[in-house]
Design a protein around this motif. Structure first.
Motif, mmCIF file in Angstrom:
data_model
loop_
_atom_site.group_PDB
_atom_site.id
_atom_site.type_symbol
_atom_site.label_atom_id
_atom_site.label_comp_id
_atom_site.label_asym_id
_atom_site.label_seq_id
_atom_site.Cartn_x
_atom_site.Cartn_y
_atom_site.Cartn_z
ATOM 1 N N LEU A 234 1.076 -18.365 -27.842
ATOM 2 C CA LEU A 234 0.050 -19.366 -27.584
ATOM 3 C C LEU A 234 -1.278 -18.668 -27.296
ATOM 4 C CD1 LEU A 234 0.389 -22.462 -27.502
ATOM 5 C CD2 LEU A 234 0.290 -22.313 -25.020
ATOM 6 N N PRO A 235 -2.321 -18.923 -28.105
ATOM 7 C CA PRO A 235 -3.620 -18.262 -27.879
ATOM 8 C C PRO A 235 -4.213 -18.625 -26.522
ATOM 9 C CG PRO A 235 -3.524 -19.283 -30.064
ATOM 10 C CD PRO A 235 -2.337 -19.779 -29.306
ATOM 11 N N ASP A 236 -5.117 -17.777 -26.046
ATOM 12 C CA ASP A 236 -5.729 -17.999 -24.731
ATOM 13 C C ASP A 236 -6.543 -19.287 -24.691
ATOM 14 O OD1 ASP A 236 -4.601 -15.664 -23.858
ATOM 15 O OD2 ASP A 236 -6.389 -14.441 -24.220
ATOM 16 N N ASP A 237 -7.155 -19.652 -25.831
ATOM 17 C CA ASP A 237 -8.006 -20.843 -25.857
ATOM 18 C C ASP A 237 -7.314 -22.035 -26.512
ATOM 19 O OD1 ASP A 237 -7.922 -19.591 -28.272
ATOM 20 O OD2 ASP A 237 -10.074 -19.734 -28.700
ATOM 21 N N SER A 238 -5.981 -22.052 -26.464
ATOM 22 C CA SER A 238 -5.225 -23.141 -27.088
ATOM 23 C C SER A 238 -5.411 -24.436 -26.311
ATOM 24 C CB SER A 238 -3.742 -22.773 -27.149
ATOM 25 O OG SER A 238 -2.971 -23.860 -27.614
ATOM 26 N N THR A 239 -5.517 -25.543 -27.050
ATOM 27 C CA THR A 239 -5.610 -26.857 -26.404
ATOM 28 C C THR A 239 -4.263 -27.293 -25.834
ATOM 29 O OG1 THR A 239 -5.188 -27.943 -28.536
ATOM 30 C CG2 THR A 239 -7.491 -27.573 -27.916
ATOM 31 N N TRP A 240 -3.188 -26.600 -26.210
ATOM 32 C CA TRP A 240 -1.865 -26.939 -25.682
ATOM 33 C C TRP A 240 -1.676 -26.422 -24.263
ATOM 34 C CZ3 TRP A 240 2.049 -25.749 -30.233
ATOM 35 C CH2 TRP A 240 1.666 -26.489 -31.359
ATOM 36 N N ALA A 241 -2.469 -25.425 -23.864
ATOM 37 C CA ALA A 241 -2.312 -24.836 -22.538
ATOM 38 C C ALA A 241 -2.560 -25.892 -21.467
ATOM 39 C CB ALA A 241 -3.270 -23.664 -22.363
ATOM 40 N N GLY A 242 -1.656 -25.945 -20.478
ATOM 41 C CA GLY A 242 -1.769 -26.918 -19.400
ATOM 42 C C GLY A 242 -1.078 -28.233 -19.684
ATOM 43 N N GLN A 243 -0.545 -28.411 -20.905
ATOM 44 C CA GLN A 243 0.138 -29.649 -21.256
ATOM 45 C C GLN A 243 1.651 -29.441 -21.224
ATOM 46 O OE1 GLN A 243 -1.411 -32.154 -24.408
ATOM 47 N NE2 GLN A 243 -3.055 -30.681 -24.808
ATOM 48 N N THR A 244 2.383 -30.522 -21.044
ATOM 49 C CA THR A 244 3.839 -30.455 -21.048
ATOM 50 C C THR A 244 4.360 -30.574 -22.482
ATOM 51 O OG1 THR A 244 4.092 -32.847 -20.785
ATOM 52 C CG2 THR A 244 3.919 -31.514 -18.772
ATOM 53 N N ASP B 79 9.256 -31.577 -19.170
ATOM 54 C CA ASP B 79 8.277 -31.397 -18.099
ATOM 55 C C ASP B 79 7.736 -29.969 -18.025
ATOM 56 O OD1 ASP B 79 8.582 -34.055 -17.278
ATOM 57 O OD2 ASP B 79 10.342 -33.552 -16.071
ATOM 58 N N THR B 80 8.242 -29.079 -18.873
ATOM 59 C CA THR B 80 7.782 -27.693 -18.857
ATOM 60 C C THR B 80 6.338 -27.619 -19.346
ATOM 61 O OG1 THR B 80 10.018 -26.901 -19.289
ATOM 62 C CG2 THR B 80 8.219 -25.354 -19.690
ATOM 63 N N ILE B 81 5.495 -26.978 -18.570
ATOM 64 C CA ILE B 81 4.075 -26.848 -18.904
ATOM 65 C C ILE B 81 3.843 -25.521 -19.617
ATOM 66 C CG2 ILE B 81 1.732 -26.726 -17.963
ATOM 67 C CD1 ILE B 81 2.703 -28.380 -15.598
ATOM 68 N N LEU B 82 3.039 -25.547 -20.670
ATOM 69 C CA LEU B 82 2.716 -24.338 -21.418
ATOM 70 C C LEU B 82 1.486 -23.660 -20.812
ATOM 71 C CD1 LEU B 82 3.231 -25.459 -25.133
ATOM 72 C CD2 LEU B 82 4.849 -24.370 -23.578
ATOM 73 N N PHE B 83 1.494 -22.321 -20.885
ATOM 74 C CA PHE B 83 0.379 -21.528 -20.368
ATOM 75 C C PHE B 83 -0.134 -20.594 -21.466
ATOM 76 C CE2 PHE B 83 2.616 -22.823 -16.585
ATOM 77 C CZ PHE B 83 1.613 -23.035 -15.648
ATOM 78 N N PRO B 84 -1.412 -20.198 -21.400
ATOM 79 C CA PRO B 84 -1.924 -19.233 -22.389
ATOM 80 C C PRO B 84 -1.103 -17.948 -22.358
ATOM 81 C CG PRO B 84 -3.717 -20.182 -21.100
ATOM 82 C CD PRO B 84 -2.456 -20.634 -20.449
#
Length: 755
Positions: free
Chosen positions: A602-612, A642-647
């Motif tokens: 997951l890239p550092d600037d991904s829009t998925w970061a912080g989402q479940t 419920d797992t949250i993704l991180f950069p």
């Protein structure tokens, strides 16, 4: 003021020109290798209106160093275990492609009336596809997660390894006017002997050394130690008659099995890039426009040969390797270019003075053209497949689409015999090579010293012979014991022994054959160092071997050495399992079901970061299943919604080619846009004095909205003391308060207008 050496001036010119040209090629989304070649052409003496390199000899020396580090890096990406686990399919494909393309290249060269060695080297150059260019093309086209791409990369690894062997064989061919079959077989035996010897000794000694000094290793010392090992093996390789590049590749392969391999790869990368750039620039310096004009027709014909030859023979090779017709055509069309190894082989031919000067620039021109055509050839695979299918009989299409490299039916007993004999032969070969190496070293280095000391002390050399002989037998005793006893108590041996009485005589024969081999080593040592009768030497050999087999101490020593070697061989796998970087075992069983597992970061600037995972709806959008998430040293298996993704999270996803390709595209494209005015985002500290007209008077800090509405933060209030006074969210703001506030310039100006 002293003048700069010509080498420094040349390097400055090369690196500056290469830097600008590669920036241009990066903008044009072309391989950097081509940029280096163009840069070399621009700084060569063939461009009279531009500055050119002064001392080509020094640049060639740097280029030779570049070849060494390039192959060292290639070895770091090579794993012995990976090749052993590949099975027969990639080997069949690689050998078919190389043999057919070498033959085709030789025929083309002969048709133009070129010399014999030109044709042989041309065949070797045309047989090598480019790992770098194909990988980049797959990445640019979003194909890296498709199943056929993995198959292509496996074959390319084998091609690189076979190219190393080919370089050694071409050196042998170039050394003799008319080498016969015995010379070639002897060269292959020599390669095999030293490869096994170096790998076994290296995999035993080097991981042990690195493990003992691991607490002292930082990035700097590890880099120096690694490059030192590389250069040492390059020197050893040249001393025994091979090239320095071959030795560098071997050392890289040995270090690839250590825990430090990943760190070494990162550290060596800049060094490889620097010297590799000099090498490819030196390749471009050999391109002569006059030669290209004179050989325009052969260049065009060779380009067509590469495109059609790889499309046909590449497809055939992958078909024979067990791929379906569609995948075979995708794989074959992907390999239609001349790779970097062609330049290394051409450099070898020039250094040995066995090929004509025109061949190098011709191959460079062919490589440049085929590299530009690579994406188009990859795209052409599917239309060509559809066209071919529409014209072939339906019965042929069904057979080719489900073609598999099957294995003949064998009984359980035959399978046990096959596994047992294979293990015994491998064990005997490895320990025999180690014993031969020890005897050679002892007789070449230690025996003369022992004889000299014995002559000085006793007046004859027999005592020296005895001491050297005893030392030699003591050193090789664990190897001889392993030759005889290894696999005698294995499950296969026991199953065959108890299964059928008819198996017992052949099993006894395998033991006796290995006993004879072990006795042969002791017999040779005694016969070389003594003048005893043959019968007495045989009796001594039998007695010594019997003592070896009965010695419990020697048994423990032999088992300890073997376990230590296996631990070294598995150390990188163990480290990968501990940190969760190794794919699960079930991944290999998914291929037959048209799905496979792939890794994504997951890239550092991904829009998925912080989402479940539930909010992202990955299963509904792409059809993939996220089986694991690797976060640092933490591995989350079967994550829930419920797992949250991180950069920086590494995701393992399961799906088919189309699903994983779409998922990969989304991972790399669903990003937060770059800030075009990032310079205006600088944080500044400002002092504000609240006036009577300020709208913040009488409000608490929380009610003022300074943080929420104006995106600023109150650091503290100045009350005339040495330090600022911290202000609580519930403190009321009053007239004359001196606030120190941090924020961006635009937000601070909005606040200033209100205060």
């Amino acid at each position: 003021m002293s003048e700069l050496p010509a080498l420094v001036e040349d390097l400055a010119l090369i690196l500056v020109v290469a830097g600008f040209v590669t920036l241009l090629f990066r903008k044009l989304r072309q391989p950097l290798v081509l940029g280096y070649i163009v840069a070399g052409f621009l700084v060569s003496p063939h461009m009279p209106y531009l500055m050119s390199v002064v001392d080509k000899a020094d640049i060639q020396t740097w280029a030779d160093i570049g070849v060494i580090f390039l192959l060292f890096s290639l070895g770091l990406d090579f794993s012995i275990k990976k090749i052993l686990k590949m099975g027969a399919s990639p080997i069949i494909a690689a050998c078919t492609i190389i043999f057919c393309m070498m033959t085709l290249g030789g025929i083309v060269g002969h048709s133009f009336g070129w010399q014999r060695m030109d044709c042989i080297f041309l065949g070797g150059m045309l047989a090598m596809s480019s790992t770098t260019i194909i990988y980049k093309a797959f990445a640019d086209m979003g194909l890296t997660q498709q199943g056929f791409a993995t198959t292509v990369m496996s074959v390319l690894i084998l091609e690189d390894i076979l190219a190393i062997v080919m370089m050694v064989m071409l050196s042998t061919l170039a050394s003799g006017a008319s080498p016969d079959g015995s010379q070639i077989v002897g060269s292959l035996a020599k390669i095999g002997f030293f490869l096994v010897l170096w790998f076994v000794i290296g995999l035993f000694a080097i991981p042990l050394f690195l493990r003992s000094v691991r607490r002292f290793l930082n990035n700097e010392t590890l880099l120096v130690v690694s490059l030192g090992f590389c250069c040492l093996m390059a020197v050893v390789s040249t001393q025994v008659g091979f090239s320095a590049a071959f030795g560098a590749f071997v050392m890289g392969s040995i270090l690839a099995e250590t825990i430090e391999a990943d760190k070494i790869i990162r550290l060596v990368e800049p060094v490889k890039n620097l010297f590799g750039a000099v090498f490819f620039v030196s390749v471009g310096m050999l391109v002569d426009p006059k030669i290209l004009a004179d050989y325009a027709l052969p260049i065009l014909f060779l380009v067509l040969t590469i495109l059609t030859g790889q499309a046909l023979f590449g497809t055939l090779g992958y078909l024979l390797g067990g791929q379906s017709l569609k995948n075979a055509m995708r794989c074959g069309f992907s390999m239609a270019q001349v790779g970097e190894f062609a330049f290394i082989i051409a450099s070898l031919g020039l250094s040995l003075h066995v090929i004509s000067d025109f061949l190098y620039p011709v191959v460079v021109a062919v490589s440049v053209i085929t590299t530009f055509l690579t994406p188009y050839m990859i795209r052409a695979a599917d239309p060509c497949y559809e066209t071919l299918v529409s014209h072939l009989p339906k019965r042929w299409v069904r057979r080719l689409s489900h073609f598999q490299a099957g294995t003949p039916y064998t009984t359980a007993s035959d399978s046990l015999w096959k596994d047992l004999v294979k293990a015994m032969l491998m064990n005997t070969l490895i320990y025999s090579i180690l014993s031969t190496a020890v005897i050679t070293i002892m007789f070449s280095l230690i025996l003369p010293v022992c004889r000299h000391l014995s002559t000085e002390w006793t007046g004859n050399h027999w005592a020296g012979n005895a001491v050297c002989g005893l030392l030699t037998v003591a050193i090789i005793s664990p190897f001889l014991r392993s030759i005889v006893m290894k696999k005698n108590h294995s499950e296969e041996f026991k199953a065959l022994w108890t299964g059928r009485r008819i198996n017992r005589l052949p099993l006894i024969a395998t033991v006796l054959a290995r006993v004879v081999i072990a006795i042969g080593f002791i017999f040779y040592i005694c016969n070389y160092l003594t003048r005893f009768k043959t019968a007495l030497i045989i009796a001594i050999a039998v007695g010594v071997l019997t003592l070896m087999l009965l010695s419990r101490r020697l048994k423990k020593r032999s088992i300890k050495l073997e376990r230590l070697f296996i631990l070294n061989l598995r150390s990188r796998d163990i480290e990968a399992q501990v940190h969760g970087r190794k794919k699960p075992l079930f991944a290999g069983h998914l291929v037959d079901r048209d799905i496979h597992i792939a890794n994504f970061e997951l890239p550092d600037d991904s829009t998925w970061a912080g989402q479940t995972l539930r909010s992202l709806q990955l299963r509904n959008r792409f059809g993939v299943h996220v089986s694991s998430i690797l976060r640092g040293s933490l591995r989350i298996n079967i994550p829930n919604g419920d797992t949250i993704l991180f950069p920086g999270d590494k995701l393992q996803a399961i799906g088919n080619d189309e699903q994983l390709t779409a998922f990969s595209a989304a991972v790399s494209t669903e990003l937060h846009p770059e800030d075009a005015e990032i310079e205006k985002r600088e944080m500044k500290l400002r002092r504000f004095v609240l006036a009577e007209s300020s709208p913040f008077i009488g409000k608490t800090l929380k009610e003022s909205g300074i943080r929420d509405q104006y995106n600023c933060m109150v650091v503290g209030v100045d009350e005339g003391q040495k330090n600022l006074t911290l202000i609580t969210p519930f403190r009321s703001l009053e007239v004359g308060d001196v606030l120190w506030i941090v924020g961006e310039q635009a937000d601070l100006e909005r606040l200033l207008a209100l205060s």
